[in-house]
Design an enzyme around this catalytic site. Structure first.
Site, mmCIF file in Angstrom:
data_model
loop_
_atom_site.group_PDB
_atom_site.id
_atom_site.type_symbol
_atom_site.label_atom_id
_atom_site.label_comp_id
_atom_site.label_asym_id
_atom_site.label_seq_id
_atom_site.Cartn_x
_atom_site.Cartn_y
_atom_site.Cartn_z
ATOM 1 N N GLU A 15 1.058 -1.115 0.104
ATOM 2 C CA GLU A 15 -0.263 -0.141 0.189
ATOM 3 C C GLU A 15 0.644 1.479 -0.162
ATOM 4 O O GLU A 15 0.221 2.403 -0.772
ATOM 5 C CB GLU A 15 -1.147 0.458 1.411
ATOM 6 C CG GLU A 15 -2.219 -1.207 1.068
ATOM 7 C CD GLU A 15 -1.884 -2.334 1.085
ATOM 8 O OE1 GLU A 15 -1.038 -2.922 1.686
ATOM 9 O OE2 GLU A 15 -3.255 -3.380 1.034
ATOM 10 N N HIS A 40 -11.924 -5.711 8.453
ATOM 11 C CA HIS A 40 -12.891 -5.528 7.202
ATOM 12 C C HIS A 40 -13.769 -4.139 7.851
ATOM 13 O O HIS A 40 -15.005 -4.534 6.996
ATOM 14 C CB HIS A 40 -13.238 -6.570 6.429
ATOM 15 C CG HIS A 40 -12.063 -7.568 5.860
ATOM 16 N ND1 HIS A 40 -11.945 -8.563 7.207
ATOM 17 C CD2 HIS A 40 -11.416 -7.213 4.570
ATOM 18 C CE1 HIS A 40 -10.803 -8.863 6.640
ATOM 19 N NE2 HIS A 40 -10.158 -8.648 5.042
HETATM 20 C C1 LIG Z 1 -2.217 -4.829 3.912
HETATM 21 C C2 LIG Z 1 -2.997 -5.785 3.472
HETATM 22 N N1 LIG Z 1 -3.880 -5.390 1.884
HETATM 23 C C3 LIG Z 1 -4.632 -6.432 0.993
HETATM 24 C C4 LIG Z 1 -5.115 -7.081 2.057
HETATM 25 C C5 LIG Z 1 -6.400 -7.711 0.812
HETATM 26 N N2 LIG Z 1 -5.812 -8.949 1.112
HETATM 27 C C6 LIG Z 1 -6.294 -10.565 1.952
HETATM 28 S S1 LIG Z 1 -5.412 -11.456 1.090
HETATM 29 C C7 LIG Z 1 -4.466 -10.539 -0.201
HETATM 30 C C8 LIG Z 1 -3.618 -11.295 -1.154
HETATM 31 C C9 LIG Z 1 -2.517 -12.060 0.090
HETATM 32 O O1 LIG Z 1 -1.419 -12.654 -1.568
HETATM 33 P P1 LIG Z 1 -0.388 -14.057 -1.089
HETATM 34 O O2 LIG Z 1 0.308 -13.838 -0.375
HETATM 35 O O3 LIG Z 1 0.291 -14.723 -1.886
HETATM 36 O O4 LIG Z 1 -1.250 -14.619 0.222
HETATM 37 P P2 LIG Z 1 -1.789 -16.285 -1.144
HETATM 38 O O5 LIG Z 1 -3.398 -15.031 -0.495
HETATM 39 O O6 LIG Z 1 -2.316 -16.305 -2.357
HETATM 40 O O7 LIG Z 1 -1.958 -17.225 -0.087
HETATM 41 C C10 LIG Z 1 -4.861 -9.278 0.028
HETATM 42 C C11 LIG Z 1 -4.833 -8.581 -0.787
HETATM 43 C C12 LIG Z 1 -4.192 -7.423 3.029
HETATM 44 N N3 LIG Z 1 -5.033 -8.323 4.275
HETATM 45 N N4 LIG Z 1 -4.195 -6.717 3.924
#
Ligand SMILES: Cc1ncc(C[n+]2csc(CCOP(=O)(O)OP(=O)(O)O)c2C)c(N)n1
Ligand SMILES: Cc1ncc(C[n+]2csc(CCOP(=O)(O)OP(=O)(O)O)c2C)c(N)n1
Ligand SMILES: [Mg+2]
Ligand SMILES: [Mg+2]
Lengths: 327, 329, 327, 329
Positions: free
Chosen positions: A60, A129
């Site tokens: 972010e 959220h």
């Molecule tokens: C700081 C933040 N930004 C956005 C989100 C929303 N969000 C939740 S999971 C995710 C993707 C995470 O991807 P990754 O690290 O590859 O983990 P995966 O879910 O694929 O295991 C996002 C963007 C969040 N939880 N925290």
């Protein structure tokens, strides 16, 4: 005129501004192929291509920081932070950078960018959220913080934010996204970024609110009308800077003021609103200034009974209104 | 290295020396003014000049976006910021082009030179540079964004997040690290876990280049090559120049508690500015008399800049509320 | 009793707590060999060693984040953020993590850590070494925000913060560090983290302040005493949660209230203070609630005339006090 | 790989399979409950189980600090979190040990198992793990801190800042990346600029290890070795396990707009859980009847957990204000 939901009005504003001004581009997480986790940017990548709608890496501070640089280079970024709860790592870029760029460069540079983000609770989003972040980001000179509460305002305010030469934090209450539909002009239009709006005229008491709780207030006002109580309702829209004149006028009109917001009570925007009134509409007051707000706990919990306990219920708001009216 | 290997003309070498010397003298003057109570604060380029001037020499002034940090007096002088501008900022006067006296000195900004406004939180300029590079790329402009910072700053989240964004999109960013092995008092080994900063480029699918920052020609060549690669669409480069901080962190610092003074004296003896002076004499690019004249001219400029800035007015206090938001024209 | 400056009182508190409890350790930038850029941790690395006083890499989010983990593991971290202006990259760790750990784990885990940081201006620090950050960090349930205004309070409050099981943001006004000296007990003692304190008793008007401006207020009160005006002065100390009872009592005592702080006026802590009074001491009020604060500009500029223009001058405060007294 | 090469006993392999299977079935049950409107949200481990169970098998439950992320159902089951606990969280009931129903499901926490409380902002747990490791090191304890997260999360500033801190002090941190090549809808090549996540270890003076996350024995071995190195004082390791996300990001997601469904079907066909089932049969570690019984037992446990949690009470609304601050005893 087309009947649109709040989120459709936002998509509409984005699409029209992107079509009008090729400097406008969107960046954020999942805004491209996915069209945003709430679908605010649905179809825009298909329409405008991958350089206008950018699926940013999960970071972010970079989303806002890159937007600032792109704005410095003459583009008009609209950054999306997926949930307001995740904006905090970008705080430095927002407060120390975007908000101060014009001032610190003595007007040589500016940061015309919009940061859109869904805030607020009531959708089983739990602690991360559901947050109301406005109290954190208001009070930062150089930054504007606005929040629309209906589709008409959403569209006009977002277009104004995109055209503004100031950085604007544009807060979208996620519970409103699909809650209501209303007539929205098809052509582009702007609404002032720094003005509150009277949502209902009345003479017995004044209620000042914004976002989701505004609807609780309007519902309560409607109900109380049946009891012969006439409520004046002001929607703040601009949370920073506040529209002082409108606040003072609304307070003075009835002399009895209730402020309602979803953000935690202590430290919330309602404090500043009350302070303005207590200083500049003091002699018009006929009763103590009342406030209702979210509980002073970290955020809305997940379990439905706890989630529900966070916010003042409409009954409670109505009770406070009635008490003021009869004061 | 020999400057001809870097395709630098003799005349350019004299100009490089002159700019380094000017940076040093403006810097020293500010310390003097600080010690005599005339200005509240100085933060120095001393020991970084060779790297700074060499790097900036490879940029297209006014076209490339430049996002320097507080030590980069040598960078901005090379690009065309004037000594008077520097002194106006030091004295916080209204005419200071970087901020009209609102910011501390060395928070450079100059839209006419495409030098973006800087703040103090370390590293926050890195994503900004990436944003400039993004704009250049999508508009198809033949420009790069040059951003500089210190070794300690390469630990900030914004370094990581910014360079990853640049790497994903192969953006034309030149990230220039002036590694003086200290972040205020904290030495490199307590600060940075990788052996070099340059190798961090690997995390971003970027080139990483390590260069001796006491040799302006080597630095010039590294930045020039990186710039060309960037313009060819091959992505950014992380360039680490090894330099020496010859003075305390700032005028508020005292390095005696944390820095081996003997080691420091040795570094001073190897001062890149002196090395460069010897080089131009040895290579007969200039003779003693002309060099003396050049240095005298620089001192005149420093004196003029000081006098001008000292006399210049402060901004009127009534202006303090201006430019928080855009003003209607 | 020893006469100590504000910063000496802080060093004293740190040293005594480190000696008393081996779980206490310090981490931050330049806190070790350099003893901190303001010298608050001077000599502590020599005395307690490198595992108790840690020169952290330049990365504020990690400083707070590592402190949270260490606290989870049973240590008692005292993190230093070198200037309050640089705390913003740690906002997520402070607000989303430290402040919510107890609540979200239903009391299973906690984050007993202190974040010390120098704030405030008037020392030629310009936009990024002068900020008042309290408005940003107050209003986060789970986090305590306190600021002492004298050496005695500094020591007792810091010891209490270190012993507290809650995360505490401990704001030190850098202009006070060496401005004043006072008698400070040599032995360790604690002061409540959530209590305001009456600094001067009076009957004509009440002034509520904290930090540096408190001294302007006290100076003005002293002067006005010569004019026969008797001022009641309250030092908030705890900026969040506020000491509601003390505020209401102080306001009710005179019925005339002025609130003064250095932070920007709009959105500052003074708004919440005024709102509390306007709600719960309304019937005791004899005049509008007045506020004075820093200008609503990004922060104090560098040039001395601009820097000076930021804050209300003591004359202006006195004028406002006089006007209230004669109201 | 053959489990004996990883020095795993036959019985352990059955347990590993059983835990993977349990994780899958608990996960599937949650989707069913979600689709029938009984619970508002699910976020899955499906496709990550082999990596998760293999990794956690190498940890010392209750002693090592564990900071999992929302997909790590397999990790926490291995450590000893019960199926009832999982379902209590899914239904947000008072008895849920992670948060008493305050947090979304899969925000694991259990002080008895030294599982630290998790939030939702991605990556913020990484510096926490470093803090635990710091405490272990200064107290001379033979423990490591294990922290896991996704590929996208390795772009967050906290990843960089946290691991650099760990690297400088050679702290016993095992950073475990479950690389499923997606962050919600954004594929790896738009997300991460380095070819692998493991190579980012270089920035932190750490070991980086890339491992096939569909093989629990390989993952077990990698984590075990890393743990031993950490306990010897040789510092942390960044371990990247390549896994497959077999379902949409969460119950709020729909992956059809961004994910090639044919590719996904192929990945499902290569499901690590099925591979493991074949392995234990092929190696005759279990016979068909015993395996069937095992799977039936697991289903009974899932049914019991569901029924128990569904009936369990919510927290009383009057408790909503508790535990904001420490309460006097
Ligand atoms: C700081 C933040 N930004 C956005 C989100 C929303 N969000 C939740 S999971 C995710 C993707 C995470 O991807 P990754 O690290 O590859 O983990 P995966 O879910 O694929 O295991 C996002 C963007 C969040 N939880 N925290
Ligand atoms: C975010 C932030 N934290 C702390 C500071 C205070 N500070 C100013 S310069 C500096 C050290 C920077 O070291 P390095 O990046 O190596 O650059 P150098 O000064 O050595 O050239 C620190 C800690 C700051 N300006 N910003
Ligand atoms: Mg350095
Ligand atoms: Mg992923």
């Amino acid at each position: 005129m087309t009947v649109r939901s709040y989120i459709e009005a936002i998509t509409d504003a984005l699409r029209q501004e992107m079509a009008r001004d090729e400097r406008v581009f969107i960046l954020g997480e999942d805004v491209g192929k996915r069209g945003g986790v709430f679908r605010a940017t649905m179809g825009l990548m298909e329409e405008f291509g991958e350089t206008r709608v950018v699926d940013a890496p999960l970071a972010e501070s970079a989303i806002v920081g890159v937007a600032i640089g792109a704005a410095g280079a003459g583009l008009r970024p609209v950054a999306e932070i997926q949930f307001a709860d995740y904006i905090f790592t970008a705080t430095n870029q927002i407060m120390n950078e975007a908000a101060k760029i014009r001032y610190r460069s003595n007007n040589d540079w500016s940061a015309p960018l919009v940061i859109r983000t869904p805030y607020g609770g009531g959708i089983h989003g739990a602690l991360y959220h559901s947050q109301s972040i406005e109290k954190i980001f208001t009070g930062v000179p150089g930054l504007r913080v606005v929040t629309p509460s209906d589709p008409y305002t959403a569209k006009g305010l977002l277009i104004a934010a995109i055209r503004s030469d100031d950085p604007v934090l544009f807060l979208e209450h996620k519970r409103l996204y699909r809650l209501l539909k209303a007539e929205v002009p098809d052509e582009p239009y702007t609404l002032p970024l720094d003005r509150a709006r009277v949502k209902r005229e009345g003479d017995d008491l004044t209620v000042i609110s914004y976002g989701y709780t505004l609807y609780q207030v309007l519902e309560a006002a409607e109900h109380l009308a049946g009891e012969g109580i006439s409520t004046h309702v002001l929607d703040l829209i601009s949370l920073y800077p506040l529209d002082r004149e409108a606040i003072i006028r609304a307070a003075a009109r009835t002399g009895k003021v209730l402020i309602v917001h979803e953000d935690n009570l202590e430290g919330g925007v309602g404090g500043e609103v009350a302070a303005i009134i207590a200083e500049d509409a003091f002699f018009d007051l006929d009763a103590p200034i009342r406030r209702l707000g979210g509980l002073d706990i970290p955020a809305m919990p997940y379990a439905p009974p706890l989630e529900k306990a966070f916010l003042p219920q409409t009954e409670e708001i109505m009770e406070a209104m009635r008490a003021l009216a009869h004061f | 290295m020999d400057h001809r290997k870097a395709s630098l003309r003799d005349e350019e070498v004299i100009q490089i020396y002159r700019t380094m010397y000017l940076a040093r003298k403006l810097d020293e003057r500010q310390w003097m003014l600080n010690r005599t109570g005339k200005i509240p604060f100085v933060i120095s380029c001393q020991g970084h000049e060779a790297a700074q001037v060499g790097a900036a020499w490879a940029l297209q002034a006014g076209s490339d976006a430049v996002l320097p940090y507080y030590r980069d007096l040598g960078v901005v002088l090379t690009l065309g910021v004037s000594p008077r501008d520097i002194m106006l900022a030091a004295f916080a006067k209204a005419e200071d082009p970087s901020s009209g006296g609102r910011q501390m000195p060395n928070h450079f900004s100059d839209p006419t030179l495409n030098i973006f406004t800087q703040s103090s939180p370390t590293g926050s300029q890195i994503p900004h540079a990436v944003g400039f590079a993004w704009a250049f790329k999508v508009r198809g402009e033949q420009k790069v964004a040059f951003v500089s910072f210190g070794d300690g700053t390469s630990n900030q989240g914004d370094f990581h997040e910014g360079l990853n964004f640049a790497g994903v999109h192969r953006l034309p960013v030149l990230a220039f690290v002036e590694n003086n092995t200290y972040a205020i008092s904290v030495p490199y080994h307590k600060q940075v876990a990788s052996k070099t900063i340059a190798e961090r480029a690997q995390s971003y699918g970027m080139e990483g280049v390590l260069v001796d920052g006491s040799d302006p020609f080597l630095v010039y060549e590294a930045v020039k090559n990186a710039r060309e690669r960037a313009l060819e669409g091959l992505g950014g480069t992380l360039i680490e120049a090894r330099v020496s901080r010859l003075v305390p962190h700032s005028s508020d610092d005292d390095d005696r508690t944390y820095r081996d003074q003997k080691e420091l004296e040795e570094e001073k003896a190897r001062d890149a500015l002196g090395k460069m002076r010897t080089y131009i004499l040895d290579k007969s690019l200039i003779d003693d008399a002309a060099l003396e004249q050049l240095e005298k001219d620089v001192m005149d400029i420093v004196n003029d800049a000081t006098a001008y800035a000292e006399r210049a007015p402060y901004a009127d206090p009534s202006t303090v509320k201006r430019y928080v938001y855009a003003e209607a024209e």
